[in-house]
Scaffold this active site. Structure first.
Site, PDB file in Angstrom:
ATOM      1  N   GLU A 108     -10.668  -6.713  -5.396  1.00  0.00           N
ATOM      2  CA  GLU A 108     -10.581  -7.780  -4.386  1.00  0.00           C
ATOM      3  C   GLU A 108     -11.858  -7.820  -3.554  1.00  0.00           C
ATOM      4  O   GLU A 108     -12.102  -6.938  -2.729  1.00  0.00           O
ATOM      5  CB  GLU A 108      -9.362  -7.544  -3.482  1.00  0.00           C
ATOM      6  CG  GLU A 108      -9.239  -8.633  -2.420  1.00  0.00           C
ATOM      7  CD  GLU A 108      -8.007  -8.480  -1.554  1.00  0.00           C
ATOM      8  OE1 GLU A 108      -7.073  -7.747  -1.944  1.00  0.00           O
ATOM      9  OE2 GLU A 108      -7.984  -9.088  -0.477  1.00  0.00           O
ATOM     10  N   GLU A 134      -9.328 -13.811  -2.689  1.00  0.00           N
ATOM     11  CA  GLU A 134      -8.541 -14.194  -1.504  1.00  0.00           C
ATOM     12  C   GLU A 134      -9.176 -15.399  -0.831  1.00  0.00           C
ATOM     13  O   GLU A 134     -10.385 -15.408  -0.567  1.00  0.00           O
ATOM     14  CB  GLU A 134      -8.451 -13.020  -0.521  1.00  0.00           C
ATOM     15  CG  GLU A 134      -7.763 -13.431   0.786  1.00  0.00           C
ATOM     16  CD  GLU A 134      -7.406 -12.285   1.708  1.00  0.00           C
ATOM     17  OE1 GLU A 134      -6.960 -11.229   1.205  1.00  0.00           O
ATOM     18  OE2 GLU A 134      -7.561 -12.450   2.925  1.00  0.00           O
ATOM     19  N   ASP A 181      -6.512 -14.446   8.247  1.00  0.00           N
ATOM     20  CA  ASP A 181      -5.284 -14.336   7.443  1.00  0.00           C
ATOM     21  C   ASP A 181      -4.206 -15.318   7.912  1.00  0.00           C
ATOM     22  O   ASP A 181      -3.053 -14.944   8.161  1.00  0.00           O
ATOM     23  CB  ASP A 181      -4.732 -12.896   7.467  1.00  0.00           C
ATOM     24  CG  ASP A 181      -5.614 -11.934   6.682  1.00  0.00           C
ATOM     25  OD1 ASP A 181      -6.307 -12.376   5.747  1.00  0.00           O
ATOM     26  OD2 ASP A 181      -5.600 -10.729   7.006  1.00  0.00           O
ATOM     27  N   ASP A 201      -1.213 -13.126   1.329  1.00  0.00           N
ATOM     28  CA  ASP A 201      -1.795 -12.024   2.097  1.00  0.00           C
ATOM     29  C   ASP A 201      -2.228 -12.615   3.430  1.00  0.00           C
ATOM     30  O   ASP A 201      -3.393 -12.945   3.633  1.00  0.00           O
ATOM     31  CB  ASP A 201      -2.985 -11.411   1.347  1.00  0.00           C
ATOM     32  CG  ASP A 201      -3.535 -10.210   2.107  1.00  0.00           C
ATOM     33  OD1 ASP A 201      -2.895  -9.793   3.096  1.00  0.00           O
ATOM     34  OD2 ASP A 201      -4.601  -9.702   1.735  1.00  0.00           O
ATOM     35  N   ASP A 209     -11.664 -12.216  10.066  1.00  0.00           N
ATOM     36  CA  ASP A 209     -10.626 -12.391   9.039  1.00  0.00           C
ATOM     37  C   ASP A 209      -9.304 -12.788   9.704  1.00  0.00           C
ATOM     38  O   ASP A 209      -8.645 -11.964  10.325  1.00  0.00           O
ATOM     39  CB  ASP A 209     -10.477 -11.052   8.304  1.00  0.00           C
ATOM     40  CG  ASP A 209      -9.541 -11.127   7.118  1.00  0.00           C
ATOM     41  OD1 ASP A 209      -9.152 -12.240   6.723  1.00  0.00           O
ATOM     42  OD2 ASP A 209      -9.203 -10.063   6.585  1.00  0.00           O
ATOM     43  N   MET A 223       2.838  -5.724  -7.190  1.00  0.00           N
ATOM     44  CA  MET A 223       1.477  -5.187  -7.069  1.00  0.00           C
ATOM     45  C   MET A 223       1.510  -3.987  -6.132  1.00  0.00           C
ATOM     46  O   MET A 223       2.256  -3.984  -5.150  1.00  0.00           O
ATOM     47  CB  MET A 223       0.553  -6.284  -6.510  1.00  0.00           C
ATOM     48  CG  MET A 223      -0.892  -5.880  -6.321  1.00  0.00           C
ATOM     49  SD  MET A 223      -1.207  -5.190  -4.701  1.00  0.00           S
ATOM     50  CE  MET A 223      -1.707  -6.639  -3.766  1.00  0.00           C
ATOM     51  N   HIS A 278     -11.359 -14.772   2.218  1.00  0.00           N
ATOM     52  CA  HIS A 278     -12.575 -13.978   2.056  1.00  0.00           C
ATOM     53  C   HIS A 278     -13.765 -14.841   1.656  1.00  0.00           C
ATOM     54  O   HIS A 278     -14.855 -14.689   2.204  1.00  0.00           O
ATOM     55  CB  HIS A 278     -12.337 -12.843   1.058  1.00  0.00           C
ATOM     56  CG  HIS A 278     -11.325 -11.838   1.550  1.00  0.00           C
ATOM     57  ND1 HIS A 278     -10.896 -10.771   0.821  1.00  0.00           N
ATOM     58  CD2 HIS A 278     -10.657 -11.762   2.733  1.00  0.00           C
ATOM     59  CE1 HIS A 278     -10.023 -10.068   1.521  1.00  0.00           C
ATOM     60  NE2 HIS A 278      -9.850 -10.666   2.688  1.00  0.00           N
ATOM     61  N   ASP A 322       2.349   1.739   3.381  1.00  0.00           N
ATOM     62  CA  ASP A 322       3.278   0.738   3.939  1.00  0.00           C
ATOM     63  C   ASP A 322       4.712   1.236   3.753  1.00  0.00           C
ATOM     64  O   ASP A 322       5.622   0.845   4.475  1.00  0.00           O
ATOM     65  CB  ASP A 322       3.161  -0.609   3.201  1.00  0.00           C
ATOM     66  CG  ASP A 322       1.799  -1.248   3.365  1.00  0.00           C
ATOM     67  OD1 ASP A 322       1.085  -0.901   4.321  1.00  0.00           O
ATOM     68  OD2 ASP A 322       1.449  -2.096   2.511  1.00  0.00           O
ATOM     69  N   LYS A 380     -14.633  -9.017  -0.685  1.00  0.00           N
ATOM     70  CA  LYS A 380     -14.637  -9.521   0.694  1.00  0.00           C
ATOM     71  C   LYS A 380     -16.052  -9.327   1.224  1.00  0.00           C
ATOM     72  O   LYS A 380     -16.662  -8.290   0.948  1.00  0.00           O
ATOM     73  CB  LYS A 380     -13.615  -8.732   1.529  1.00  0.00           C
ATOM     74  CG  LYS A 380     -13.429  -9.273   2.939  1.00  0.00           C
ATOM     75  CD  LYS A 380     -12.306  -8.561   3.676  1.00  0.00           C
ATOM     76  CE  LYS A 380     -12.121  -9.148   5.058  1.00  0.00           C
ATOM     77  NZ  LYS A 380     -11.102  -8.443   5.850  1.00  0.00           N
ATOM     78  N   HIS A 389       0.872  -1.168   0.000  1.00  0.00           N
ATOM     79  CA  HIS A 389       0.000   0.000   0.000  1.00  0.00           C
ATOM     80  C   HIS A 389       0.910   1.219   0.000  1.00  0.00           C
ATOM     81  O   HIS A 389       2.024   1.158   0.543  1.00  0.00           O
ATOM     82  CB  HIS A 389      -0.837   0.071   1.280  1.00  0.00           C
ATOM     83  CG  HIS A 389      -1.755  -1.077   1.499  1.00  0.00           C
ATOM     84  ND1 HIS A 389      -1.379  -2.210   2.170  1.00  0.00           N
ATOM     85  CD2 HIS A 389      -3.041  -1.260   1.142  1.00  0.00           C
ATOM     86  CE1 HIS A 389      -2.400  -3.044   2.225  1.00  0.00           C
ATOM     87  NE2 HIS A 389      -3.421  -2.500   1.595  1.00  0.00           N
ATOM     88  N   ASP A 433      -4.725 -13.763  -3.734  1.00  0.00           N
ATOM     89  CA  ASP A 433      -4.269 -13.627  -2.345  1.00  0.00           C
ATOM     90  C   ASP A 433      -4.426 -14.975  -1.651  1.00  0.00           C
ATOM     91  O   ASP A 433      -5.551 -15.448  -1.415  1.00  0.00           O
ATOM     92  CB  ASP A 433      -5.089 -12.562  -1.604  1.00  0.00           C
ATOM     93  CG  ASP A 433      -4.566 -11.152  -1.876  1.00  0.00           C
ATOM     94  OD1 ASP A 433      -3.604 -11.007  -2.660  1.00  0.00           O
ATOM     95  OD2 ASP A 433      -5.114 -10.199  -1.295  1.00  0.00           O
TER      96      ASP A 433
HETATM   97  C1  GLT Z   1      -5.856  -5.876   4.118  1.00  0.00           C
HETATM   98  C2  GLT Z   1      -6.922  -6.820   3.602  1.00  0.00           C
HETATM   99  C3  GLT Z   1      -6.450  -7.582   2.447  1.00  0.00           C
HETATM  100  C4  GLT Z   1      -6.181  -6.735   1.229  1.00  0.00           C
HETATM  101  C5  GLT Z   1      -5.086  -5.795   1.409  1.00  0.00           C
HETATM  102  C6  GLT Z   1      -5.008  -4.889   0.211  1.00  0.00           C
HETATM  103  S1  GLT Z   1      -5.018  -5.013   2.898  1.00  0.00           S
HETATM  104  O1  GLT Z   1      -4.914  -6.571   4.858  1.00  0.00           O
HETATM  105  O2  GLT Z   1      -7.319  -7.693   4.658  1.00  0.00           O
HETATM  106  O3  GLT Z   1      -7.278  -8.643   2.121  1.00  0.00           O
HETATM  107  O4  GLT Z   1      -5.732  -7.599   0.209  1.00  0.00           O
HETATM  108  O5  GLT Z   1      -5.540  -3.633   0.413  1.00  0.00           O
HETATM  109 MN    MN Z   2      -6.206  -9.640   0.464  1.00  0.00          MN
HETATM  110 MN    MN Z   3      -7.738 -10.997   4.403  1.00  0.00          MN
END
Ligand code: GLT
Ligand code: MN
Ligand code: MN
Length: 387
Positions: A181, A217, A257, A287, A255, A88, A220, A57, A183, A54, A245
């Site tokens: 993306e 992702e 991750d 991610d 979430d 990216m 998600h 970041d 979610k 980002h 992702d």
């Molecule tokens: C954030 C989110 C991710 C996105 C990122 C991109 S930032 O961590 O949970 O799924 O991919 O903005």
């Molecule tokens: Mn993501």
């Molecule tokens: Mn995520």
């Protein structure tokens, strides 16, 4: 096939992933933030191919031009030294409280305009660092309440912003490929464009849909109780898999991750198999982040783990494709019938007439077992290493 990651494996990590300090809504960070240049060096040493970021970041919000210049020069130096690429770039349109009720979809025209300004500046940064792909994750594009009557307007605003930014990219000669993306929720109660299917549908309403694809992702779709391999397949089928992702997630949770493959090994396997079999040539982007319990050593264990699990599953996917018994079962499962396939493929009056006149042995079709139990058990045995 080695299980040591090589740049040719195209593994990439967001700066925010390994850099995640372990903050959560109930607790302070448990680790120190990492310098972007240090992150690049560490990831290169582990065999990664690139990083994503980002705007903030790398360049903190509100940095002066001079500071920006110094930070970017140092970062480019680390990229040159290590050979890592920026694969990216994206915009942070979620941390600053100005975006609390949306960025591109805010009901406030001033916030929408600021979101455009911030994104153009972030695109300038991404282009300067050579990123080919630009991601839009609408973290704040959503709502908790619909009383403001913004739901339909929000989609129109989103469309306007994406059309605007696509033109900006072209007028600047950046040539970005844009990836939306999806979610389902978090941080907003309900996010707009919650699934891969909704993003694909929305893309077809844009002025230049050919420049837009998706960035699905794993976590998600899993949060929404959906199948990630199915979402991935739909993106591949539409020719719209511009980025991916990878991570993991328990269904019905916030979430998480998690490290790729940490939770749903079978889902991870079919994800890798789809990516590899489809000829997807983009980055295998993680991610995810280390558990909040971990120190910095745990962060690098996490990063190595994501890549190693992918490579193991890639090996398993090849083994699956070469396993005679499995392939025979698949061939038997996919029943061929030349005459009927010929009649069904394209419409003609004649084909339609012949199909209408065809008599089917429905009893045979009803009673035939397709052999999926055996096939799935063999898949499990292969994954458990006993085949
Ligand atoms: C954030 C989110 C991710 C996105 C990122 C991109 S930032 O961590 O949970 O799924 O991919 O903005
Ligand atoms: Mn993501
Ligand atoms: Mn995520």
């Amino acid at each position: 096939m080695t299980l040591t990651p090589q740049p040719s494996d195209k593994f990439t990590f967001g700066l925010w992933t390994v850099g995640n300090p372990g903050r959560d809504p109930f607790g302070e960070p448990t680790r120190k933030a990492l310098e972007p240049t240090y992150t690049v060096e560490k990831l290169a040493a582990l065999g990664a191919y690139g990083v994503s970021l980002h705007d903030n970041d790398l360049v903190p919000l509100g940095a002066s031009l001079g500071e920006r210049g110094r930070i970017v020069a140092d970062f480019k130096g680390a990229l040159d030294n290590t050979g890592l690429s920026v694969t990216m770039a994206t915009t942070n349109l979620f941390t600053d409280p100005v975006f609390k009720d949306g960025a591109f979809t805010s009901a406030d025209a001033r916030v929408r305009a600021f979101a455009l300004q911030k994104t153009m500046q972030a695109m300038d940064l991404g282009a300067e660092l050579g990123a080919p792909t630009y991601v839009f994750w609408g973290g704040r594009e959503g709502a908790e309440v619909d009383a403001g009557g913004n739901t339909v307007d929000a989609l129109a605003h989103f469309r306007e912003a994406l059309n605007f930014l696509c033109e900006y990219s072209q007028s600047q000669g950046y040539g970005f490929r844009f990836a939306l993306e999806p979610k389902p929720n978090e941080p907003r109660g309900d996010l707009y464009l919650p699934t891969v299917g909704s993003a694909l549908g929305f893309i077809s309403t844009l002025e230049k849909p050919e420049h837009f694809g998706v960035n699905p992702e794993f976590a998600h779709d899993t949060m929404a109780g959906l199948s990630f391999p199915h979402a991935l397949a739909q993106a591949i089928d539409a020719g719209k898999l511009f980025h991916v992702d990878l991570n993991d997630q328990k269904p019905g949770r916030f979430d998480q991750d998690l490290r790729f493959g940490a939770e749903n090994l079978k889902g991870a396997f079919f994800t890798v198999k789809l990516l590899e079999d489809s000829g997807y040539s983009g980055p295998r982007h993680f991610d995810a982040h280390a558990l909040r319990t971990e120190d910095e050593a745990g962060v690098w264990d996490f990063a190595e783990g994501c890549m190693k699990t992918y490579l193991i599953l890639k090996k398993k996917a090849r083994q699956f494709n070469e396993d005679r018994e499995i392939q025979e079962l698949i061939a038997a499962y996919k029943v061929r019938d030349e005459r009927l396939e010929g009649l069904s493929k394209t419409f003609s009056r004649e084909n339609a007439e012949q199909l209408k006149d065809t008599r089917f042995d429905l009893e045979a079709l009803r009673s035939r077992g397709p052999g999926l139990e055996r096939l799935d058990q063999l898949t499990v045995e292969l994954l458990m290493g006993v085949r």
